[in-house]
Design a protein around this motif. Structure first.
Motif, mmCIF file in Angstrom:
data_model
loop_
_atom_site.group_PDB
_atom_site.id
_atom_site.type_symbol
_atom_site.label_atom_id
_atom_site.label_comp_id
_atom_site.label_asym_id
_atom_site.label_seq_id
_atom_site.Cartn_x
_atom_site.Cartn_y
_atom_site.Cartn_z
ATOM 1 N N MET A 89 32.860 -35.883 16.386
ATOM 2 C CA MET A 89 31.704 -36.004 17.260
ATOM 3 C C MET A 89 30.454 -35.350 16.681
ATOM 4 O O MET A 89 30.546 -34.464 15.829
ATOM 5 N N THR A 90 29.287 -35.774 17.178
ATOM 6 C CA THR A 90 28.029 -35.130 16.840
ATOM 7 C C THR A 90 27.005 -35.426 17.924
ATOM 8 O O THR A 90 27.200 -36.298 18.769
ATOM 9 N N SER A 91 25.895 -34.682 17.864
ATOM 10 C CA SER A 91 24.725 -34.971 18.704
ATOM 11 C C SER A 91 23.531 -34.990 17.760
ATOM 12 O O SER A 91 23.197 -33.969 17.162
ATOM 13 N N ILE A 92 22.904 -36.171 17.619
ATOM 14 C CA ILE A 92 21.800 -36.329 16.673
ATOM 15 C C ILE A 92 20.650 -37.092 17.313
ATOM 16 O O ILE A 92 20.825 -37.774 18.321
ATOM 17 N N GLY A 93 19.472 -36.973 16.714
ATOM 18 C CA GLY A 93 18.300 -37.673 17.210
ATOM 19 C C GLY A 93 18.350 -39.160 16.894
ATOM 20 O O GLY A 93 19.075 -39.600 15.998
ATOM 21 N N THR A 94 17.541 -39.941 17.616
ATOM 22 C CA THR A 94 17.584 -41.395 17.485
ATOM 23 C C THR A 94 16.999 -41.905 16.169
ATOM 24 O O THR A 94 17.137 -43.092 15.857
ATOM 25 N N GLY A 95 16.376 -41.036 15.397
ATOM 26 C CA GLY A 95 15.854 -41.461 14.103
ATOM 27 C C GLY A 95 16.956 -41.774 13.106
ATOM 28 O O GLY A 95 16.767 -42.582 12.189
ATOM 29 N N LEU A 106 11.932 -48.413 16.893
ATOM 30 C CA LEU A 106 10.948 -48.439 17.975
ATOM 31 C C LEU A 106 10.846 -47.077 18.653
ATOM 32 O O LEU A 106 9.757 -46.641 19.042
ATOM 33 N N LEU A 107 11.967 -46.387 18.765
ATOM 34 C CA LEU A 107 12.007 -45.093 19.451
ATOM 35 C C LEU A 107 11.306 -43.997 18.653
ATOM 36 O O LEU A 107 11.091 -42.897 19.167
ATOM 37 N N GLN A 108 10.954 -44.283 17.389
ATOM 38 C CA GLN A 108 10.265 -43.292 16.549
ATOM 39 C C GLN A 108 8.748 -43.498 16.561
ATOM 40 O O GLN A 108 8.023 -42.781 15.872
ATOM 41 N N MET A 109 8.274 -44.457 17.322
ATOM 42 C CA MET A 109 6.847 -44.761 17.321
ATOM 43 C C MET A 109 6.047 -43.709 18.093
ATOM 44 O O MET A 109 6.512 -43.205 19.128
ATOM 45 N N PRO A 110 4.850 -43.368 17.598
ATOM 46 C CA PRO A 110 4.029 -42.360 18.274
ATOM 47 C C PRO A 110 3.492 -42.857 19.616
ATOM 48 O O PRO A 110 3.184 -44.038 19.764
ATOM 49 N N TYR A 111 3.416 -41.929 20.550
ATOM 50 C CA TYR A 111 2.848 -42.193 21.874
ATOM 51 C C TYR A 111 3.504 -43.406 22.555
ATOM 52 O O TYR A 111 2.840 -44.203 23.213
ATOM 53 N N LEU A 112 4.816 -43.520 22.377
ATOM 54 C CA LEU A 112 5.549 -44.646 22.969
ATOM 55 C C LEU A 112 5.707 -44.487 24.475
ATOM 56 O O LEU A 112 5.593 -45.455 25.223
ATOM 57 N N TRP A 113 5.959 -43.252 24.918
ATOM 58 C CA TRP A 113 6.278 -43.012 26.328
ATOM 59 C C TRP A 113 5.111 -42.369 27.072
ATOM 60 O O TRP A 113 4.358 -41.581 26.503
ATOM 61 N N ASP A 114 5.015 -42.707 28.357
ATOM 62 C CA ASP A 114 3.972 -42.117 29.206
ATOM 63 C C ASP A 114 4.368 -40.728 29.697
ATOM 64 O O ASP A 114 3.501 -39.921 30.039
ATOM 65 N N LEU A 309 2.599 -48.895 14.944
ATOM 66 C CA LEU A 309 3.435 -49.684 15.851
ATOM 67 C C LEU A 309 3.379 -51.158 15.469
ATOM 68 O O LEU A 309 4.409 -51.848 15.429
ATOM 69 N N GLU A 310 2.181 -51.628 15.180
ATOM 70 C CA GLU A 310 2.008 -53.037 14.828
ATOM 71 C C GLU A 310 2.701 -53.382 13.508
ATOM 72 O O GLU A 310 3.328 -54.437 13.378
ATOM 73 N N SER A 311 2.617 -52.482 12.537
ATOM 74 C CA SER A 311 3.214 -52.782 11.228
ATOM 75 C C SER A 311 4.734 -52.700 11.245
ATOM 76 O O SER A 311 5.399 -53.362 10.441
ATOM 77 N N TRP A 312 5.292 -51.897 12.159
ATOM 78 C CA TRP A 312 6.746 -51.761 12.218
ATOM 79 C C TRP A 312 7.403 -52.711 13.215
ATOM 80 O O TRP A 312 8.635 -52.750 13.317
ATOM 81 N N LEU A 320 12.062 -56.911 21.429
ATOM 82 C CA LEU A 320 12.453 -55.605 21.959
ATOM 83 C C LEU A 320 11.229 -54.844 22.464
ATOM 84 O O LEU A 320 11.273 -54.221 23.527
ATOM 85 N N LEU A 321 10.139 -54.907 21.724
ATOM 86 C CA LEU A 321 8.914 -54.227 22.152
ATOM 87 C C LEU A 321 8.453 -54.762 23.501
ATOM 88 O O LEU A 321 8.046 -53.992 24.380
ATOM 89 N N GLY A 322 8.537 -56.064 23.679
ATOM 90 C CA GLY A 322 8.165 -56.666 24.955
ATOM 91 C C GLY A 322 9.034 -56.169 26.094
ATOM 92 O O GLY A 322 8.543 -55.893 27.199
ATOM 93 N N LYS A 323 10.331 -56.027 25.837
ATOM 94 C CA LYS A 323 11.252 -55.538 26.870
ATOM 95 C C LYS A 323 10.952 -54.082 27.227
ATOM 96 O O LYS A 323 11.020 -53.692 28.403
ATOM 97 N N VAL A 324 10.625 -53.274 26.210
ATOM 98 C CA VAL A 324 10.303 -51.874 26.471
ATOM 99 C C VAL A 324 8.985 -51.759 27.243
ATOM 100 O O VAL A 324 8.858 -50.959 28.170
ATOM 101 N N ASP A 325 8.008 -52.570 26.874
ATOM 102 C CA ASP A 325 6.728 -52.561 27.598
ATOM 103 C C ASP A 325 6.951 -52.959 29.065
ATOM 104 O O ASP A 325 6.335 -52.371 29.973
ATOM 105 N N LYS A 326 7.817 -53.938 29.296
ATOM 106 C CA LYS A 326 8.137 -54.359 30.664
ATOM 107 C C LYS A 326 8.811 -53.217 31.416
ATOM 108 O O LYS A 326 8.493 -52.939 32.592
ATOM 109 N N PHE A 327 9.746 -52.535 30.743
ATOM 110 C CA PHE A 327 10.428 -51.394 31.364
ATOM 111 C C PHE A 327 9.417 -50.325 31.748
ATOM 112 O O PHE A 327 9.475 -49.776 32.847
#
Length: 332
Positions: A89-95, A106-114, A309-312, A320-327
């Protein structure tokens, strides 16, 4: 590198020897949990809490042995060892899973979450479950829980940063993530990729002028001794995932599988509480040691680094980006 690998291998073999011999004593199934987090870190405390819950609810049938401080390896090594079953087992970051499932980029993008609450809501969402399932299919590593909040990354510098223009030419240490290198270039800095253990001496010797991390890592590593300005950039919010070798998980009874899943989620809630509680305390401690906390226009910085964000998007996918934006629109 060879000596470190050899030392880690010897440690794992030693642990395995005593683990296998312990079965004869108490018949408990031993699961080793490797961490890079030090003793006292919220992830370590929560991992031990997870072990207590599992031991209690399985009536001692499963025992979790926690190995903090990178004693079994770094995050990349731990992912590999859990994948091949060398460590359970381990506990690691999503990167780190992003190297196997590009969706995680996508989870490594800056300012992704409000907000952190929005982020953790996503970590508990069916969409995160789908991403985890794809990761498991490719890696042989099963995610038990994703709700282990790691806080917000800010920037520690040797000089005051009042506006984005002040970042121009600043030599900043960044992790070995190409998307973060791109982000800091867009911010106007000169990003330098360095292993984490080299950051303190690099600040001390002037190799870099700045670094970025959550407050806990900045404080526990005493980096504030070499740089006295904490810029509240808040550029990344992220979380850890508690993972187990898929084959080991499938060997467990359905009852024990459910216990592990429930305990992992419960321990994640505990870890999140700890992480959020310490930030206020750490700010007071660092201010007492002469650190000046400074605000910056986050909206302006978010706009300046948005091209990353646009380049990645071609890597993690526009769908996936669309689904996250909808979420996000449904979970303000």
């Amino acid at each position: 590198m060879f000596k470190r690998t050899l030392c880690v291998l010897v440690l794992i073999l030693t642990v395995t020897f005593f683990t296998e011999n312990s079965y004869a004593v108490n018949d408990a199934k031993i699961l080793r949990l490797g961490l890079i987090a030090a003793e006292g870190h919220p992830v370590t405390k929560a991992s031990k809490k997870f072990g207590e819950l599992v031991k209690e609810r399985t009536k001692g049938a499963i025992e979790i042995q926690v190995f903090p401080g990178g004693t079994l390896g770094g995050e990349v090594e731990l992912q590999d060892m859990v994948s091949n079953g060398t460590v359970e087992m381990t506990s690691i970051g999503t990167g780190i899973p992003a190297n196997i499932n590009p969706q995680f980029k996508l989870l490594q993008m800056p300012y992704l979450w409000d907000s952190q609450d929005q982020m953790i809501a996503f970590a508990n969402s069916p969409l995160q479950d789908e991403m985890n399932a794809q990761y498991t299919k490719k890696s042989g590593v099963k995610v038990l829980a994703s709700n282990w909040d790691q806080g917000i990354r800010h920037t520690l510098t040797k000089k005051p940063i009042k506006t984005l223009d002040d970042f121009k030419g600043v030599k900043i240490r960044v992790p070995q993530l190409p998307e973060w290198v791109e982000m800091w270039k867009l911010a106007g800095t000169n990003p330098t990729q360095l292993p984490f253990p080299e950051v303190y001496t690099s600040l001390q010797q002037g190799v870099v002028d700045a670094m970025e991390c959550p407050l806990y890592w900045i404080f526990s590593g005493s980096f504030y001794e070499q740089a006295k300005y904490l810029i509240l950039t808040g550029h990344i919010m992220y979380y850890n995932q508690l993972m187990i070798n898929e084959k080991k998980f499938n060997e467990l009874s359905a009852e024990h599988q459910k216990i592990l899943l429930d305990a992992a989620k419960e321990a994640g809630e505990y870890e999140t509480e700890l992480t959020r509680a310490i930030d206020t305390d750490l700010r007071a401690k660092m201010e007492a040691k002469g650190v000046t906390f400074m605000e910056i226009d986050r909206a302006q910085m978010a706009q300046k680094v948005r091209p990353v964000l646009e380049s990645w998007t071609k890597v993690f996918g526009a769908d996936l980006l669309g689904k996250v934006d909808k979420f996000k629109s449904e979970n303000k």
